[in-house]
Scaffold this motif. Structure first.
Motif, short mmCIF file in Angstrom:
data_model
loop_
_atom_site.label_atom_id
_atom_site.label_comp_id
_atom_site.label_asym_id
_atom_site.label_seq_id
_atom_site.Cartn_x
_atom_site.Cartn_y
_atom_site.Cartn_z
N ASN A 140 0.86 -1.19 0.00
CA ASN A 140 0.00 0.00 0.00
C ASN A 140 0.88 1.22 0.00
O ASN A 140 1.21 1.75 1.04
CB ASN A 140 -0.86 0.03 1.26
CG ASN A 140 -1.91 -1.04 1.23
OD1 ASN A 140 -2.55 -1.27 0.21
ND2 ASN A 140 -2.11 -1.69 2.36
N PRO A 149 -0.58 6.58 1.56
CA PRO A 149 -1.10 6.58 2.92
C PRO A 149 -2.60 6.25 2.90
O PRO A 149 -3.32 6.67 2.01
CB PRO A 149 -0.85 8.01 3.38
CG PRO A 149 0.28 8.50 2.56
CD PRO A 149 0.09 7.83 1.23
N SER A 150 -3.01 5.50 3.91
CA SER A 150 -4.37 4.96 3.88
C SER A 150 -5.40 5.91 4.46
O SER A 150 -6.59 5.65 4.40
CB SER A 150 -4.39 3.66 4.66
OG SER A 150 -3.86 3.89 5.95
N ILE A 151 -4.93 7.01 5.03
CA ILE A 151 -5.87 7.88 5.75
C ILE A 151 -6.20 9.11 4.91
O ILE A 151 -5.33 9.94 4.64
CB ILE A 151 -5.27 8.32 7.10
CG1 ILE A 151 -4.80 7.11 7.91
CG2 ILE A 151 -6.27 9.14 7.89
CD1 ILE A 151 -5.87 6.09 8.23
N THR A 152 -7.45 9.20 4.51
CA THR A 152 -7.93 10.39 3.80
C THR A 152 -9.20 10.85 4.49
O THR A 152 -9.72 10.16 5.37
CB THR A 152 -8.29 10.05 2.33
OG1 THR A 152 -9.41 9.15 2.36
CG2 THR A 152 -7.13 9.38 1.60
#
Lengths: 486, 486
Positions: free
Chosen positions: A4, A7-10
């Motif tokens: 991944n 970054p997974s945070i939006t």
């Protein structure tokens, strides 16, 4: 295994409860103001004004209110206790401040101001607060029932966390409301149950309206846990009559609701025929004690003649809760270990200021009275200015720190706002800011009855600033009305 | 209409998430200690000790650690800015402190220390923090990515609020853990996914163990959002090797996990062959930037050589989050309007202390070194004492402020604990407190591997206190073991 990289945070993947609430006093209008401020800084003279006047927040000292000298002397000494016994300190600090600082230091863990304290706050400071409440109300108050807090906001968040179990739990809140309430209820997963204040009766609270809202909410399956009352009102500036408060007490007692009494403006009452009465005092005067009714009163160092909002100090007094609940509240408070010490000291000073006979009393009273009389002058000047604008009516200013004038805007302006995809008050507030540098909060941020437009403007700018801003406000409004008169 | 005479709020009817978490450092052991303290006050001489030694919290100044004078001077001046230009102030305050206070005051809204600031903290103070981070790490840091906070606890709560959407969201946390993490995850409705640290390898973090926990959790349907790493460790006192940190960075990058780096003990490292490295520095050294990995670093004014915990100051640095997420975090922060100003000022001082060439530098360094060398002496004395007790093994002390010795208690003691319905460590800790006045936290409050017993004891009591407490500890332990040896 998949990589991944991004970054997974939006904003789409965070807790959506955070996204849906709004908090306008620090919201879009402030971002707009900051952009203009940057523009002034980078291109001086490019805008028709030289500075932003921040009327969006009740931020007294940022707008020039002088702090109470005695409070600052004590804070300063408590921050650096080694000063207290130095001879040279007598040239800089009053004997009264030295004495008070010495007493406070003695009450702190390790006799210094840098330690964690009890999660409920230092006992000696809670005693000062309880004594101050007892003197104010004429009814006893116990330090065990006082939680010192980082301002009222964190206390309100804490009570919502205690009371709300699921979205089937409802909290009655006034509309227009201070938006911390809806935000905190949303964040803690509950349901806000609004009741309308009546603008035509000076933002009066009608108990039959609250009752109707309660019954509708219950019929829809909600359990109503508490009723929020903001007195003096924010953003609406009214002061409740004692009869009204008695009705609320009777109602909450009958219905088994906790009264969450936002009493942070208790020292901002400017009308001669009304005074502040705490809900606890009203309940005790009716003969009700802690067996009959649960009341939480919130207070803060941010408002009043002191205005020390950046300090984040406050208390809540918890009445009518069992020791088992207070133990759980203590545990919750202990997660952030303790409220900040300067805030704890300040709230003790606010509730136990210099008294008649104290050497510091006279100067203290002069400073306090100067602040009050200036606040009243400023409120009157702004009220007069708003009331004189075409299509604007302004509530009678009784308390707190805000005017909440109603705007009746031309159809063409409403249409122009629609075209921009915003409500008319938002349209007006941003136009006002862009033309004059005056930042007010669009009333829709306080969720009034839909179809009405307001702005909230604090009365706090200095007298000279108000003198300068009124003609700008008038000229803008006239031009705005002319533009959209159609 | 039915009359609910009794208040409706009891421990059974509040939010049950509040009830189920535990927070032992301020829990039952403290209540026990307070009861004993009251007994000492009311009946002097009735107990075999004269005072409670609070080893339950890392509360440096309550246990006699001296504050850094320069920090206190600056705070004192900022609290009362009118002092700065008074001639008499030169007798009480160093020129360096006067200069710094003047600079800070210039950066505050309204040029005073009583105003609300930006919800993210004062820009000038965030610049000082960012510069300090850049100097520490050798990689740039931006003030826009810094949130000043009321200590690290409130920052950690905020990140949990942002990250957790439902109980299907999991957060990886070390066991033994600092119980703020489990508490905060429970309160925000998420699921804690524990990974075990390995006591036999000095509380090492094994990445295969973390991976196993991640995969098990995913297999059970959880979405893992983040991994908490506490470095230096609390309660376990280890300092991660850079190789270990690199593994963690690679792992979190591959798996798309946010690293929540609890780095509050970054200035409490006492071992010569290890030093503190921030996770951001490790990631940047590996060539990863904010596109590759999200990292949040928490820091605080509470620990280190400063120990100003009652001030509630701290920061979090947010790396690898989009502006949209930062906007939402700003909105969340704005609910309590701003962090307290004294805490904001202090964290700027911690990250930007006097430098070589500054007049205040020499005294500052002397104070700092005195604190460090004393801390090390105290840690060694306590470690030696614990290690010398029968059936007790004590971790090597590398960092932070705690020892976490393991107890191997006799079967009869374990049975006696069972009879009282508590775990053996709880039984031991309360017996220790009752016999000696020494308050330590039962290790089960930090959720270590089940079946093992520990206590957490801070190294902070003054040298004289430790000299006095060690024989009491030894005598108690010997008598305890004799009693239960069977």
């Amino acid at each position: 295994m998949s990589y991944n990289k991004a970054p997974s945070i939006t904003a789409e993947t965070i807790n959506q409860k955070v996204r849906i609430f709004t908090y306008e006093p620090c919201g879009e209008i402030v971002r707009h103001a900051r952009r203009l401020e940057k523009e002034i800084y980078e291109n001086p003279g490019s805008l028709p004004f030289q500075e932003i006047i921040y009327c969006n927040l009740g931020n007294p000292q940022a707008l020039g209110q002088r702090p109470i000298n005695f409070f600052r002397e004590v804070l300063s000494l408590c921050d650096n206790p080694s000063l207290i016994d130095r001879d040279e300190a007598r040239a800089l600090f009053s004997p009264c401040a030295l004495k008070r600082a010495r007493k406070i230091i003695e009450s702190l863990p390790g006799r210094d101001s840098g330690s964690y304290t009890s999660s409920q706050g230092v006992r000696g400071l809670r005693e000062a607060v309880a004594d101050g409440i007892a003197a104010r109300d004429g009814f006893p108050s116990k330090p065990d029932n006082i939680f010192l807090t980082d301002g009222a906001s964190s206390a309100i968040n804490m009570m919502m966390q205690i009371l709300i179990r699921s979205h089937e739990d409802g909290i009655l809140c006034p509309l227009p409301e201070y938006p911390l309430y809806s935000a905190s209820i949303i964040l803690h997963g509950g349901t806000m149950v609004p009741y309308n204040l009546t603008e035509d009766s000076g933002w009066g609270l009608e108990i039959f309206e609250v009752k109707r809202c309660l019954e509708d909410a219950r019929a829809s399956g909600l359990t109503i846990r508490a009723m929020v009352v903001i007195n003096p009102g924010n953003p609406t500036g009214q002061v409740l009559s004692i009869t009204n408060q008695e009705e609320i007490v009777e109602f909450c007692r009958k219905e088994g609701l906790v009264i969450l009494a936002d009493e942070v403006y208790q020292e901002n009452v400017y009308t001669e025929n009304k005074r502040f009465n705490s809900f606890k005092k009203v309940a005790r005067s009716l003969g009700y004690d802690h067996h009959d009714l649960s009341i939480v009163s919130f207070h803060s160092v941010s408002m009043g003649y002191y205005g020390e909002c950046g300090r984040r100090g406050g208390y809540m007094e918890i009445c009518g809760f069992g020791d088992d609940v207070i133990d759980e509240m203590y545990k919750l408070a202990s997660l952030t270990i303790c409220p900040n010490i300067a805030g704890q000291i300040l709230i003790s000073l606010v509730m136990d200021p210099p008294k008649l006979g104290d050497e510091a009393f006279e100067i203290f009273m002069v400073e306090k009275e100067e602040t009050y009389s200036s606040l009243l002058k400023r409120a009157k000047a702004l009220q007069k200015a708003f009331s004189g604008l075409e299509g604007v009516s302004c509530n009678k200013f009784e308390g707190a720190m805000y005017l909440f004038p109603r705007l009746r805007l031309p159809q063409a302006a409403i249409k122009a706002a629609q075209l921009e995809g915003v409500s008319p008050d938002v349209f007006y507030a941003h136009r006002l800011l862009g033309a004059t540098g005056i930042a007010v909060v669009p009333g829709s941020g306080f969720h009034p009855v839909s179809g009405t437009s307001h702005i909230r403007c604090t009365i706090l700018p200095g007298e000279e600033t108000i003198t300068a801003m009124v003609p700008r406000l008038q000229a803008f409004h006239e031009a705005f009305m002319d533009e959209f008169r159609g």
